[in-house]
Design an enzyme around this catalytic site. Structure first.
Site, PDB file in Angstrom:
ATOM      1  N   ASN A 129       0.854  -1.190   0.000  1.00  0.00           N
ATOM      2  CA  ASN A 129       0.000   0.000   0.000  1.00  0.00           C
ATOM      3  C   ASN A 129       0.889   1.239   0.000  1.00  0.00           C
ATOM      4  OD1 ASN A 129       0.629   0.714   2.863  1.00  0.00           O
ATOM      5  ND2 ASN A 129      -0.289  -1.292   3.193  1.00  0.00           N
ATOM      6  N   ASP A 144      -3.700  -6.575   4.889  1.00  0.00           N
ATOM      7  CA  ASP A 144      -4.766  -7.405   5.459  1.00  0.00           C
ATOM      8  C   ASP A 144      -4.682  -8.851   4.979  1.00  0.00           C
ATOM      9  OD1 ASP A 144      -5.963  -5.497   7.052  1.00  0.00           O
ATOM     10  OD2 ASP A 144      -7.136  -4.676   5.396  1.00  0.00           O
ATOM     11  N   LYS A 158       9.077 -17.322 -10.113  1.00  0.00           N
ATOM     12  CA  LYS A 158       8.324 -16.185 -10.644  1.00  0.00           C
ATOM     13  C   LYS A 158       7.089 -16.694 -11.403  1.00  0.00           C
ATOM     14  CE  LYS A 158       8.888 -12.240 -13.651  1.00  0.00           C
ATOM     15  NZ  LYS A 158       9.563 -11.762 -14.852  1.00  0.00           N
ATOM     16  N   PHE A 170      -4.724   3.156  14.687  1.00  0.00           N
ATOM     17  CA  PHE A 170      -4.958   4.198  13.687  1.00  0.00           C
ATOM     18  C   PHE A 170      -5.946   3.655  12.663  1.00  0.00           C
ATOM     19  CE2 PHE A 170      -2.152   7.967  13.696  1.00  0.00           C
ATOM     20  CZ  PHE A 170      -1.587   7.765  14.945  1.00  0.00           C
ATOM     21  N   LYS A 181     -14.669   0.256  14.166  1.00  0.00           N
ATOM     22  CA  LYS A 181     -13.338  -0.364  14.312  1.00  0.00           C
ATOM     23  C   LYS A 181     -12.914  -0.386  15.780  1.00  0.00           C
ATOM     24  CE  LYS A 181     -10.996  -0.027  10.555  1.00  0.00           C
ATOM     25  NZ  LYS A 181     -10.296   0.573   9.425  1.00  0.00           N
TER      26      LYS A 181
HETATM   27  N1  CTP Z   1      -3.783  -3.404  12.221  1.00  0.00           N
HETATM   28  C1  CTP Z   1      -2.993  -4.359  12.795  1.00  0.00           C
HETATM   29  N2  CTP Z   1      -2.863  -5.577  12.207  1.00  0.00           N
HETATM   30  C2  CTP Z   1      -3.534  -5.851  11.085  1.00  0.00           C
HETATM   31  C3  CTP Z   1      -4.377  -4.887  10.481  1.00  0.00           C
HETATM   32  C4  CTP Z   1      -4.451  -3.666  11.085  1.00  0.00           C
HETATM   33  O1  CTP Z   1      -2.373  -4.089  13.825  1.00  0.00           O
HETATM   34  N3  CTP Z   1      -3.387  -7.045  10.532  1.00  0.00           N
HETATM   35  C5  CTP Z   1      -3.899  -2.118  12.893  1.00  0.00           C
HETATM   36  C6  CTP Z   1      -3.310  -0.946  12.139  1.00  0.00           C
HETATM   37  O2  CTP Z   1      -1.951  -0.770  12.424  1.00  0.00           O
HETATM   38  C7  CTP Z   1      -4.174   0.195  12.628  1.00  0.00           C
HETATM   39  C8  CTP Z   1      -5.516  -0.449  12.881  1.00  0.00           C
HETATM   40  O3  CTP Z   1      -5.269  -1.827  13.041  1.00  0.00           O
HETATM   41  O4  CTP Z   1      -3.699   0.693  13.857  1.00  0.00           O
HETATM   42  C9  CTP Z   1      -6.545  -0.254  11.836  1.00  0.00           C
HETATM   43  O5  CTP Z   1      -6.039  -0.685  10.604  1.00  0.00           O
HETATM   44  P1  CTP Z   1      -7.007  -0.823   9.346  1.00  0.00           P
HETATM   45  O6  CTP Z   1      -6.215  -1.334   8.191  1.00  0.00           O
HETATM   46  O7  CTP Z   1      -7.748   0.453   9.198  1.00  0.00           O
HETATM   47  O8  CTP Z   1      -7.980  -1.900   9.939  1.00  0.00           O
HETATM   48  P2  CTP Z   1      -8.565  -3.179   9.318  1.00  0.00           P
HETATM   49  O9  CTP Z   1      -8.915  -4.076  10.460  1.00  0.00           O
HETATM   50  O10 CTP Z   1      -7.613  -3.740   8.330  1.00  0.00           O
HETATM   51  O11 CTP Z   1      -9.893  -2.672   8.665  1.00  0.00           O
HETATM   52  P3  CTP Z   1     -10.227  -2.343   7.143  1.00  0.00           P
HETATM   53  O12 CTP Z   1     -11.176  -3.397   6.772  1.00  0.00           O
HETATM   54  O13 CTP Z   1     -10.831  -0.965   7.183  1.00  0.00           O
HETATM   55  O14 CTP Z   1      -8.930  -2.402   6.370  1.00  0.00           O
END
Ligand code: CTP
Length: 407
Positions: A210, A280, A290, A326, A340
């Protein structure tokens, strides 16, 4: 208000080739709002003129203990009364030796001796002069006296030699100055910070990632260090230099970030600030070769699986301390942030909407809303990421008062 506004810095410049870099130091301090009073040794003026220092500082520059320009001959005493911090940069071996002995045979050394506030020394000299036992003995003595040093770095020196003796980077001197002037509201706390993106490998040459730059995480890391915390920074692949003083754990994938975060938390931390944009999903199977295009099909199907959630896991297992998440959203940010917060059950959640002007991955500013687990919601105005970091650290320090440490 800007951190540097209304701060008075007394800058002592001694005579080495690195004296020209003091010009940059004055420029940065002044740009951020500080008043800089410059005193030089006579030999510093062999390298940079009085006029240059004067033009940059906007103040009269002194080098002469017996200058008739002084109203009462007591400039070295007056200046020390109003300074918040004394920075001695560059400091030659000779000046360091005089400081260690308590000599006061010119305006610079008299000003240093008369100053009883915090002193920051950034040496610059030939490496053999730096490593000479006499210099090292003087440095050790001054450190014992409470003087703080920003040690010189290794590299090619003005004399043509390679070695330790280059003046530390100007940004490091500015950071050390800010740290010296900051209240140690997180002293005794160990804080875990995650920052940057993760790379989820598809094959040996490709990955899913990302746009996270790591900027917000590094600002928080800096603010926590200024506040006197021990910082464990677990960061994904970033192009920014982490601040000196943090314990660094570079990682690539979400799983690595998870493993390192759990280990750091178990070892004992009182706070975790999880700014990382953790991937995620990762491929169920990472290909060892590859991936090739298939001439029979214009599609590629790949099965992905969800990565472990660091924030939710830490929030669930913590027996004390403060865990902060965050949430970077692209619309309905408050609504999604509340959801969240409830799902991850952290103590604080910093929501920002990537679509808002001035907010986003690579910007220097952020407009955030801080959600507390109690239901309190604080919308903050558009601020620099450094200011957001400073305010967040203040909030965490307040919460940590009276909260017992994990581990
Ligand atoms: N976070 C984390 N571990 C993960 C995913 C997210 O610790 N595997 C933490 C991020 O560092 C951030 C918070 O969770 O502090 C929210 O991340 P975000 O990507 O917005 O949350 P998601 O649960 O992935 O929700 P979304 O479906 O909106 O991506």
């Amino acid at each position: 208000m800007n951190f540097w506004a209304n701060k008075n810095i007394s800058l002592i410049v001694s005579g080495g080739i690195a004296a020209y870099r003091a010009c940059d130091l004055i420029r940065i301090f002044r740009k951020d709002g500080a008043k800089v009073s410059v005193v030089t040794t006579k030999s510093a003026l062999e390298f940079v003129t009085e006029l240059s220092f004067q033009a940059l500082s906007g103040e009269h520059v002194n080098s002469d203990l017996f200058s008739p320009i002084q109203a009462d001959g007591m400039d070295h005493i007056h200046q020390t009364k109003t300074s918040d911090l004394m920075v001695i940069a560059p400091a030659t071996a000779n000046l360091i030796a005089k400081m260690a002995m308590g000599l006061a045979d010119d305006l610079a050394t008299a000003t240093i001796l008369a100053y009883d506030g915090p002193k920051l020394v950034a040496p610059a000299m030939n490496s053999r002069m730096w490593l000479n036992p006499a210099t090292q003995r003087n440095v050790a003595q001054l450190k014992q006296d409470g003087v703080q040093f920003i040690d010189p770095q290794s590299g090619s020196l003005a004399c043509g030699e390679d070695g330790e003796g280059r003046l530390a980077p100007i940004e490091h001197i500015v950071e050390a100055a800010q740290s010296a002037l900051s209240k140690k509201i997180l002293a005794g706390h160990r804080i875990l910070i995650t920052a940057g993106p993760t790379h989820e490998a598809l094959d040996p040459v490709r990955y899913i990632s990302n746009h996270s730059s790591g900027k917000m995480g590094l600002s928080i890391c800096r603010a926590a260090l200024y506040a006197g915390a021990e910082v464990v920074l677990i960061h994904g692949p970033i192009n920014l230099e982490p601040p000196p003083g943090a314990e660094l754990h570079p990682v690539t994938s979400a799983q690595e970030m998870y493993d390192q975060s759990m280990a750091a938390w178990e070892a004992g931390c009182s706070g975790a600030i999880l700014t990382a944009a953790v991937g995620d999903f990762r491929p169920v199977q990472q290909k060892s070769d590859k991936i090739k295009k298939n001439s029979d099909s214009d599609k590629l199907t790949m099965e992905l699986t969800v990565n472990p959630d660091i924030l939710a896991t830490l929030a669930a297992k913590k027996s004390g301390g403060v865990v902060v998440g965050f949430a970077a959203e692209t619309g309905k940010s408050l609504e999604r942030g509340r959801e969240k917060m409830a799902r991850k059950n952290c103590d604080l959640l910093v929501i920002n909407d990537l679509m808002e002007p001035g907010s986003g991955f690579a910007t220097d500013t952020n407009r955030v809303t801080l959600l507390h687990n109690s239901g309190k919601e604080e919308p903050w105005p558009l601020l620099s990421k450094d200011k957001v970091a400073e305010k967040l650290i203040q909030t965490i320090a307040t919460l940590l008062n009276g909260v017992k440490q994990n581990g």
